[in-house]
Design a protein around this motif. Structure first.
Motif, mmCIF file in Angstrom:
data_model
loop_
_atom_site.group_PDB
_atom_site.id
_atom_site.type_symbol
_atom_site.label_atom_id
_atom_site.label_comp_id
_atom_site.label_asym_id
_atom_site.label_seq_id
_atom_site.Cartn_x
_atom_site.Cartn_y
_atom_site.Cartn_z
ATOM 1 N N ARG A 72 0.615 -1.083 0.299
ATOM 2 C CA ARG A 72 0.233 -0.099 0.082
ATOM 3 C C ARG A 72 1.508 1.045 -0.229
ATOM 4 N NH1 ARG A 72 -1.558 4.268 2.670
ATOM 5 N NH2 ARG A 72 -0.073 3.321 3.962
ATOM 6 N N ARG A 73 2.443 1.140 0.594
ATOM 7 C CA ARG A 73 2.799 2.283 0.970
ATOM 8 C C ARG A 73 3.726 2.523 -0.690
ATOM 9 N NH1 ARG A 73 4.168 -0.518 5.525
ATOM 10 N NH2 ARG A 73 6.299 -0.871 4.724
ATOM 11 N N ARG A 74 3.908 1.423 -1.227
ATOM 12 C CA ARG A 74 3.867 1.884 -2.889
ATOM 13 C C ARG A 74 2.899 2.227 -4.073
ATOM 14 N NH1 ARG A 74 7.697 -1.714 -0.665
ATOM 15 N NH2 ARG A 74 9.416 -1.303 -0.258
ATOM 16 N N GLY A 75 1.597 3.127 -3.122
ATOM 17 C CA GLY A 75 0.418 3.115 -4.271
ATOM 18 C C GLY A 75 0.143 1.731 -4.706
ATOM 19 N N VAL A 76 -0.319 0.200 -3.694
ATOM 20 C CA VAL A 76 -0.331 -0.871 -4.897
ATOM 21 C C VAL A 76 -1.529 -1.796 -4.071
ATOM 22 C CG1 VAL A 76 -0.439 -3.173 -5.333
ATOM 23 C CG2 VAL A 76 1.293 -2.155 -6.250
ATOM 24 N N THR A 77 -2.886 -1.501 -3.822
ATOM 25 C CA THR A 77 -3.494 -2.211 -2.960
ATOM 26 C C THR A 77 -4.854 -2.892 -4.173
ATOM 27 O OG1 THR A 77 -5.174 -0.150 -3.863
ATOM 28 C CG2 THR A 77 -3.923 0.796 -1.588
ATOM 29 N N MET A 78 -5.115 -3.222 -5.292
ATOM 30 C CA MET A 78 -5.643 -4.151 -6.120
ATOM 31 C C MET A 78 -4.591 -4.696 -6.417
ATOM 32 S SD MET A 78 -8.552 -2.742 -4.558
ATOM 33 C CE MET A 78 -9.430 -3.844 -6.168
ATOM 34 N N VAL A 79 -4.963 -6.018 -6.893
ATOM 35 C CA VAL A 79 -3.770 -6.295 -7.906
ATOM 36 C C VAL A 79 -3.654 -5.806 -9.216
ATOM 37 C CG1 VAL A 79 -3.649 -9.386 -8.801
ATOM 38 C CG2 VAL A 79 -5.681 -8.881 -6.334
ATOM 39 N N ARG A 80 -4.884 -5.372 -9.331
ATOM 40 C CA ARG A 80 -4.486 -4.549 -11.012
ATOM 41 C C ARG A 80 -3.126 -3.825 -10.326
ATOM 42 N NH1 ARG A 80 -9.806 -3.001 -9.949
ATOM 43 N NH2 ARG A 80 -9.562 -0.594 -8.789
ATOM 44 N N ASP A 81 -3.249 -3.080 -9.668
ATOM 45 C CA ASP A 81 -2.158 -2.838 -9.179
ATOM 46 C C ASP A 81 -0.963 -3.010 -9.409
ATOM 47 O OD1 ASP A 81 -3.381 -0.136 -8.689
ATOM 48 O OD2 ASP A 81 -3.858 -0.514 -6.607
ATOM 49 N N LEU A 82 -0.700 -4.473 -8.934
ATOM 50 C CA LEU A 82 0.279 -5.430 -8.982
ATOM 51 C C LEU A 82 0.697 -5.982 -10.224
ATOM 52 C CD1 LEU A 82 2.478 -6.643 -7.005
ATOM 53 C CD2 LEU A 82 0.704 -7.918 -6.497
ATOM 54 N N ALA A 83 -0.246 -6.027 -11.188
ATOM 55 C CA ALA A 83 -0.087 -6.538 -12.802
ATOM 56 C C ALA A 83 0.581 -5.797 -13.366
ATOM 57 C CB ALA A 83 -1.431 -6.938 -12.610
ATOM 58 N N VAL A 84 0.516 -4.713 -13.572
ATOM 59 C CA VAL A 84 0.709 -4.052 -14.467
ATOM 60 C C VAL A 84 2.584 -3.412 -13.685
ATOM 61 C CG1 VAL A 84 -1.183 -2.810 -15.112
ATOM 62 C CG2 VAL A 84 0.296 -1.581 -12.810
ATOM 63 N N GLN A 85 3.407 -3.617 -12.550
ATOM 64 C CA GLN A 85 4.525 -4.051 -12.671
ATOM 65 C C GLN A 85 5.377 -4.952 -13.288
ATOM 66 O OE1 GLN A 85 5.400 -1.478 -10.997
ATOM 67 N NE2 GLN A 85 2.671 -0.895 -10.141
ATOM 68 N N ASP A 86 6.293 -4.316 -13.398
ATOM 69 C CA ASP A 86 7.456 -5.722 -13.863
ATOM 70 C C ASP A 86 7.935 -6.524 -12.875
ATOM 71 O OD1 ASP A 86 10.204 -4.270 -12.862
ATOM 72 O OD2 ASP A 86 9.842 -3.180 -14.510
#
Length: 414
Positions: free
Chosen positions: A199-213
């Motif tokens: 969350r501190r890195r701006g990732v709260t939803m799985v879709r936020d994580l899916a766009v990361q390499d």
């Protein structure tokens, strides 16, 4: 090669349903049912009916809080014998539908239906799941929710979507879209600390994580969890189902709502964990050679100690006797508030007739035939009347001198 077809059958409010079946005239007549320790004691909630959950009651909550939130509920002890019996009954039904069934816990079962399309005449997986659901209810009285996917983690998440008594199937190719709608905290294995870090890195939803390499995710969560989390966020789940091999251990743990430092209270908790572990061991028709005690301190430091007995044991008294010695040894090394306590047994083997001469009926010498018969009788009473029916007097009414006997005496103990 056919696509993997994995189902997770998750029993709905399992302990509540078992309590209703055990007491049809009491818990069975109420929508507000809370299962756990005594409502007048310091116990915690094991499970609550969906109606009671609407009042804010949840597992792990102190029973005193549950009483305040939902005073009109029926409070019931955990019906151990019914819980174990219905587990076996549900498993028997599932075995009729799949050649590979894995019990993940007392109320969760994975089924692998990969390659069974011809056997089911091309029936959609959702229809098969609905038939399983109906059959389990008709034959056992237990309601289940079912999730289906190409991997076990996605199937587990899917099983939670339409509870209770629901079915959710993730179609092949739709895994990434399915995962995108969930918070990362809903992923099994992502605890509060990891979710907060993301969350501190701006990732709260799985879709936020899916766009990361991959490199970014690994830099955030480490080499061990990074690749797994990166794949799962994209719907790539390689988890499969395996037949259960020989059981290697049995254990019970409790995380306390508040850290405990009082020795009397902790040894009482230790005894009840030993009783639960012994009951589970005997339910599987097993005896054990090794006893392990685990503690987690207030700063989340874990410590454990183990001891192997010269002969296999199964009784509550024998398990507790070893566990208490180990517990006191741990406390002698470090005192302080305890947030988790656990008792486990391993080096398991089937029950056999004991040689009487190996177990002389002398205090502290080992497990006696009387110990085993008492444990068996206790199992029957607790199964019929509830887990809180029998509390061993050696803890509930111990002589004060005995409370300070043995190694590891301390004012603050686990």
């Amino acid at each position: 090669m056919s696509e993997p077809r994995i189902l997770l059958a998750d029993c709905d409010s399992y302990f509540v349903r078992c309590a209703m079946l055990a007491d049809p005239e009491g818990a069975g007549r109420s929508e507000l049912v809370i299962v756990g320790g005594s409502p007048t004691g310091r116990g915690v909630v094991t499970s609550a009916s969906y109606a009671a959950r609407a009042f804010g009651v949840h597992a792990g909550m102190p029973m005193a809080t549950a009483v305040r939130l939902c005073p009109g509920a029926v409070f019931a002890p955990v019906p151990g014998e019914v819980v174990r019996g219905k587990h076996v009954e549900v498993r028997a039904v599932l075995d009729d539908f799949s050649p590979v069934v894995e019990a993940a816990s007392v109320d969760e079962f994975y089924l692998d239906l990969t390659g069974t399309e011809l056997m089911y005449h091309g029936e959609p997986l959702e229809q098969t799941a609905l038939r399983i659901q109906r059959e389990v209810m008709e034959r056992t009285g237990i309601s289940i929710s079912i999730g289906g996917a190409t991997g076990r983690t996605l199937a587990k998440i899917a099983a939670s979507v339409n509870k209770p008594f629901g079915v959710c199937i993730v179609p092949p190719g739709g895994e990434a879209e399915f995962m995108a709608r969930f918070p990362v905290s809903d992923i099994p294995g992502v605890g509060p600390a990891l979710a907060e870090s993301l969350r501190r890195r701006g990732v709260t939803m799985v879709r936020d994580l899916a766009v990361q390499d991959l490199a970014t995710v690994v830099s955030w969560v480490g080499d061990s969890r990074g690749p797994w989390l990166h794949r799962l966020a994209r719907g790539e789940d390689g988890g499969r189902v395996s037949r259960r091999g020989p059981q290697k251990s049995v254990s019970h743990e409790r995380t306390f709502p508040m850290d405990i430092s009082d020795r009397e209270e902790l040894e009482t908790r230790l005894l009840m964990l030993a009783v639960e572990t012994g009951a589970s061991l005997r339910a599987e028709g097993l005896r054990a050679r090794t006893v392990t005690v685990r503690v987690r301190y207030a700063d989340f430091t874990d410590r454990s100690a183990s001891r192997t007995a010269p002969e296999p044991i199964e009784s509550d008294r024998a398990i507790y006797a070893v566990a208490r010695e180990l517990f006191r040894e741990l406390l002698a090394r470090r005192a302080g508030g305890i947030r988790l306590l656990g008792v486990g047994v391993s080096k398991l083997g089937p029950e056999q007739e004991a040689e009487p001469e190996l177990f002389a009926d002398v205090e502290g010498s080992g497990e006696t035939e009387r110990d085993r018969r008492l444990a068996e009788a206790s199992d029957k009473l607790r199964g019929k009347y509830g887990r809180g029916t029998l509390v061993p007097a050696r803890i509930a009414n111990r002589d004060p001198k005995d409370r300070h006997r043995g190694r590891g005496d301390s004012e603050a103990e686990s």
